[in-house]
Design a protein around this motif. Structure first.
Motif, PDB file in Angstrom:
ATOM      1  N   HIS A   1       0.815  -1.209   0.000  1.00  0.00           N
ATOM      2  CA  HIS A   1       0.000   0.000   0.000  1.00  0.00           C
ATOM      3  C   HIS A   1       0.854   1.267   0.000  1.00  0.00           C
ATOM      4  CE1 HIS A   1      -3.501  -2.460   0.689  1.00  0.00           C
ATOM      5  NE2 HIS A   1      -3.022  -2.923   1.837  1.00  0.00           N
ATOM      6  N   ALA A   2       0.293   2.323  -0.613  1.00  0.00           N
ATOM      7  CA  ALA A   2       0.898   3.651  -0.540  1.00  0.00           C
ATOM      8  C   ALA A   2       0.271   4.400   0.626  1.00  0.00           C
ATOM      9  CB  ALA A   2       0.663   4.409  -1.841  1.00  0.00           C
ATOM     10  N   LEU A   3       1.089   5.128   1.373  1.00  0.00           N
ATOM     11  CA  LEU A   3       0.615   5.924   2.504  1.00  0.00           C
ATOM     12  C   LEU A   3       0.901   7.393   2.243  1.00  0.00           C
ATOM     13  CD1 LEU A   3       1.925   3.821   5.539  1.00  0.00           C
ATOM     14  CD2 LEU A   3      -0.299   3.686   4.410  1.00  0.00           C
ATOM     15  N   THR A   4      -0.028   8.248   2.639  1.00  0.00           N
ATOM     16  CA  THR A   4       0.126   9.688   2.494  1.00  0.00           C
ATOM     17  C   THR A   4      -0.027  10.324   3.865  1.00  0.00           C
ATOM     18  OG1 THR A   4      -0.961   9.518   0.338  1.00  0.00           O
ATOM     19  CG2 THR A   4      -0.640  11.726   1.235  1.00  0.00           C
ATOM     20  N   GLY A   5       0.898  11.197   4.239  1.00  0.00           N
ATOM     21  CA  GLY A   5       0.824  11.803   5.566  1.00  0.00           C
ATOM     22  C   GLY A   5       1.395  13.200   5.593  1.00  0.00           C
ATOM     23  N   LEU A   6       1.333  13.784   6.769  1.00  0.00           N
ATOM     24  CA  LEU A   6       1.856  15.129   7.014  1.00  0.00           C
ATOM     25  C   LEU A   6       2.931  15.069   8.081  1.00  0.00           C
ATOM     26  CD1 LEU A   6      -1.342  17.370   7.208  1.00  0.00           C
ATOM     27  CD2 LEU A   6       0.535  17.643   5.583  1.00  0.00           C
ATOM     28  N   LEU A   7       4.067  15.703   7.815  1.00  0.00           N
ATOM     29  CA  LEU A   7       5.098  15.892   8.817  1.00  0.00           C
ATOM     30  C   LEU A   7       5.147  17.379   9.141  1.00  0.00           C
ATOM     31  CD1 LEU A   7       8.023  13.623   7.518  1.00  0.00           C
ATOM     32  CD2 LEU A   7       6.080  13.030   8.985  1.00  0.00           C
ATOM     33  N   VAL A   8       4.718  17.732  10.342  1.00  0.00           N
ATOM     34  CA  VAL A   8       4.724  19.129  10.771  1.00  0.00           C
ATOM     35  C   VAL A   8       6.165  19.488  11.149  1.00  0.00           C
ATOM     36  CG1 VAL A   8       3.759  20.821  12.357  1.00  0.00           C
ATOM     37  CG2 VAL A   8       2.368  18.872  11.605  1.00  0.00           C
ATOM     38  N   ARG A   9       6.720  20.511  10.477  1.00  0.00           N
ATOM     39  CA  ARG A   9       8.138  20.825  10.600  1.00  0.00           C
ATOM     40  C   ARG A   9       8.357  22.130  11.359  1.00  0.00           C
ATOM     41  NH1 ARG A   9      11.004  16.241   8.907  1.00  0.00           N
ATOM     42  NH2 ARG A   9      10.619  15.771   6.696  1.00  0.00           N
ATOM     43  N   GLY A  10       9.497  22.168  12.081  1.00  0.00           N
ATOM     44  CA  GLY A  10       9.934  23.385  12.732  1.00  0.00           C
ATOM     45  C   GLY A  10      10.826  24.204  11.835  1.00  0.00           C
ATOM     46  N   GLN A  11      11.312  25.319  12.358  1.00  0.00           N
ATOM     47  CA  GLN A  11      12.140  26.232  11.564  1.00  0.00           C
ATOM     48  C   GLN A  11      13.441  25.582  11.113  1.00  0.00           C
ATOM     49  OE1 GLN A  11      10.890  29.051  10.617  1.00  0.00           O
ATOM     50  NE2 GLN A  11       9.101  29.078  11.967  1.00  0.00           N
ATOM     51  N   ASN A  12      13.916  24.593  11.862  1.00  0.00           N
ATOM     52  CA  ASN A  12      15.155  23.893  11.499  1.00  0.00           C
ATOM     53  C   ASN A  12      14.886  22.569  10.798  1.00  0.00           C
ATOM     54  OD1 ASN A  12      16.818  25.902  12.676  1.00  0.00           O
ATOM     55  ND2 ASN A  12      16.499  24.995  14.705  1.00  0.00           N
ATOM     56  N   ARG A  13      13.668  22.425  10.276  1.00  0.00           N
ATOM     57  CA  ARG A  13      13.244  21.241   9.528  1.00  0.00           C
ATOM     58  C   ARG A  13      13.051  20.008  10.410  1.00  0.00           C
ATOM     59  NH1 ARG A  13      10.615  21.550   5.599  1.00  0.00           N
ATOM     60  NH2 ARG A  13      11.390  19.638   4.608  1.00  0.00           N
ATOM     61  N   GLN A  14      13.108  20.175  11.722  1.00  0.00           N
ATOM     62  CA  GLN A  14      12.858  19.032  12.588  1.00  0.00           C
ATOM     63  C   GLN A  14      11.371  18.702  12.583  1.00  0.00           C
ATOM     64  OE1 GLN A  14      13.194  22.127  13.541  1.00  0.00           O
ATOM     65  NE2 GLN A  14      12.572  22.523  15.665  1.00  0.00           N
ATOM     66  N   THR A  15      11.043  17.436  12.795  1.00  0.00           N
ATOM     67  CA  THR A  15       9.647  17.028  12.841  1.00  0.00           C
ATOM     68  C   THR A  15       9.078  17.292  14.229  1.00  0.00           C
ATOM     69  OG1 THR A  15       9.958  15.332  11.151  1.00  0.00           O
ATOM     70  CG2 THR A  15       8.034  15.116  12.565  1.00  0.00           C
ATOM     71  N   ILE A  16       7.986  18.047  14.261  1.00  0.00           N
ATOM     72  CA  ILE A  16       7.309  18.359  15.516  1.00  0.00           C
ATOM     73  C   ILE A  16       6.212  17.344  15.801  1.00  0.00           C
ATOM     74  CG2 ILE A  16       5.905  20.092  16.698  1.00  0.00           C
ATOM     75  CD1 ILE A  16       7.328  22.225  15.027  1.00  0.00           C
ATOM     76  N   ALA A  17       5.478  16.954  14.763  1.00  0.00           N
ATOM     77  CA  ALA A  17       4.406  15.971  14.896  1.00  0.00           C
ATOM     78  C   ALA A  17       4.150  15.360  13.529  1.00  0.00           C
ATOM     79  CB  ALA A  17       3.132  16.618  15.439  1.00  0.00           C
ATOM     80  N   SER A  18       3.553  14.173  13.517  1.00  0.00           N
ATOM     81  CA  SER A  18       3.166  13.500  12.280  1.00  0.00           C
ATOM     82  C   SER A  18       1.671  13.226  12.313  1.00  0.00           C
ATOM     83  CB  SER A  18       3.918  12.171  12.121  1.00  0.00           C
ATOM     84  OG  SER A  18       5.309  12.354  12.188  1.00  0.00           O
ATOM     85  N   VAL A  19       1.029  13.341  11.155  1.00  0.00           N
ATOM     86  CA  VAL A  19      -0.402  13.072  11.048  1.00  0.00           C
ATOM     87  C   VAL A  19      -0.629  12.172   9.834  1.00  0.00           C
ATOM     88  CG1 VAL A  19      -2.720  14.055  10.940  1.00  0.00           C
ATOM     89  CG2 VAL A  19      -0.864  15.389  11.973  1.00  0.00           C
TER      90      VAL A  19
END
Length: 333
Positions: free
Chosen positions: A288-306
């Protein structure tokens, strides 16, 4: 009689008391940053009083938490806080981690980097609040467990007595050197459940970035999800803990810089001022293909995933995917 000089712990404790006198509602995390120390160091100054240092027997301690009844699990990083209320059940080791799959709670606790833990009593306008708080080698909080009004306070006191450390001095006991030790690859753990195995690659080179949305579009997208009661998966983590919410969201609220989800058993607090945007990513999981969101900070770090809801047979929810892609077209940046 000659007055004895204050110890480092006494000096720090006095500085904290002075700071609280001027800022009575300041959180300990912010107080520690203001004073230039870690949260664990600041908390330790009250050991033997309202704070009790715990022995580092993390698997046994976490198993004992399962006897307490409903508790609130809190995992945060610098810009997001996730809180879930439920039960610590189905507690099992997986490599360097402890996996917990209880009612309304899903955790992957990377105890290999946990260094210290405390039982904490705080005064609130509703009365004393009891918690278990865990920190890494740098004194950063990795995971906290709060008793709810329905938890067994007697069993909690017994747990604290059992795991009470011999050393209750107020001096900080952080290691003198180095960052957290490296951990093994969780994906190599044969016992890792499919839900975690599916989400862990999301922040690696296995995920292809196909679009990007800004915070206003992200906020509008979350409002759509809430209106439709569409089941989603929200993941917030730090080096020592990952906490997963799986289900719909309902009550959204903006408070100052914070975007909040305030549901009965699930809260998310996201600092909008720290969000640079959210990457739309695609990856493969099995067929399967998955589609999601990676919420990023100013330094490109991941803050949260949805991510969207998932079915083992048909894969991700197609409505979730279409809604996300439409949101990207409408409000991409």
């Amino acid at each position: 009689m000659t007055k004895q000089p204050l110890s480092i712990a006494d000096t720090l404790k006095q500085a904290w008391q002075d700071l609280r006198a001027d800022h009575p509602h300041m959180r300990i995390r912010d107080a520690a940053a203001t004073l230039g120390v870690s949260e664990a160091e600041l908390l330790a100054t009250d050991c033997g009083n309202r704070v009790i240092r715990l022995r580092a027997h993390w698997p046994a301690l976490l198993s004992a938490v399962g006897t307490l009844g409903p508790v609130m699990a809190l995992t945060r990083n610098a810009f997001a806080v996730q809180e879930s209320t439920g039960l610590y059940e189905d507690i099992r080791p997986c490599g360097d981690a402890i996996l917990i799959a209880g009612h309304h709670i899903a955790l992957c606790l990377l105890i290999g980097i946990w260094h210290s833990g405390f039982a904490v009593t705080e005064d609130t306008h509703l009365g004393p609040r009891h918690s278990l708080q865990f920190f890494d080698t740098g004194g950063e909080a990795v995971h906290k467990i709060y008793l709810t009004e329905h938890a067994d306070a007697g069993l909690y006191r017994r747990l604290v007595d059992i795991f009470r450390a011999d050393d209750q001095s107020p001096n900080p006991v952080l290691p003198a050197h180095g960052p957290n030790p490296p951990l093994g690859d969780l994906k190599q753990c044969a016992e890792l459940p499919e839900s975690w195995r599916r989400l862990l690659p999301a922040d690696t080179s296995e995920a292809a970035v196909t679009g990007r949305i800004g915070m206003p579009a992200l906020r509008a997208f979350m409002q759509q999800l809430a209106a439709l009661m569409l089941p989603i998966q929200v993941l917030v983590g730090n080096p020592g803990a990952l906490q997963l919410h799986d289900g719909p969201i309902q009550n959204l609220k903006i408070t100052g810089p914070w975007f909040n989800i305030l549901d009965q058993r699930f809260n998310l607090h996201l600092n909008e001022m720290a969000v640079a945007g959210a990457d739309i990513v695609q990856l493969r999981y099995r067929q399967h293909a998955l589609t999601g969101l990676l919420v990023r900070g100013q330094n490109r770090q991941t803050i949260a995933s949805v991510f969207g809801g998932y079915d083992d047979t048909i894969g991700e929810n197609g409505f979730w995917r279409d809604l996300l892609l439409a949101s990207a077209l409408a409000g991409g940046s």
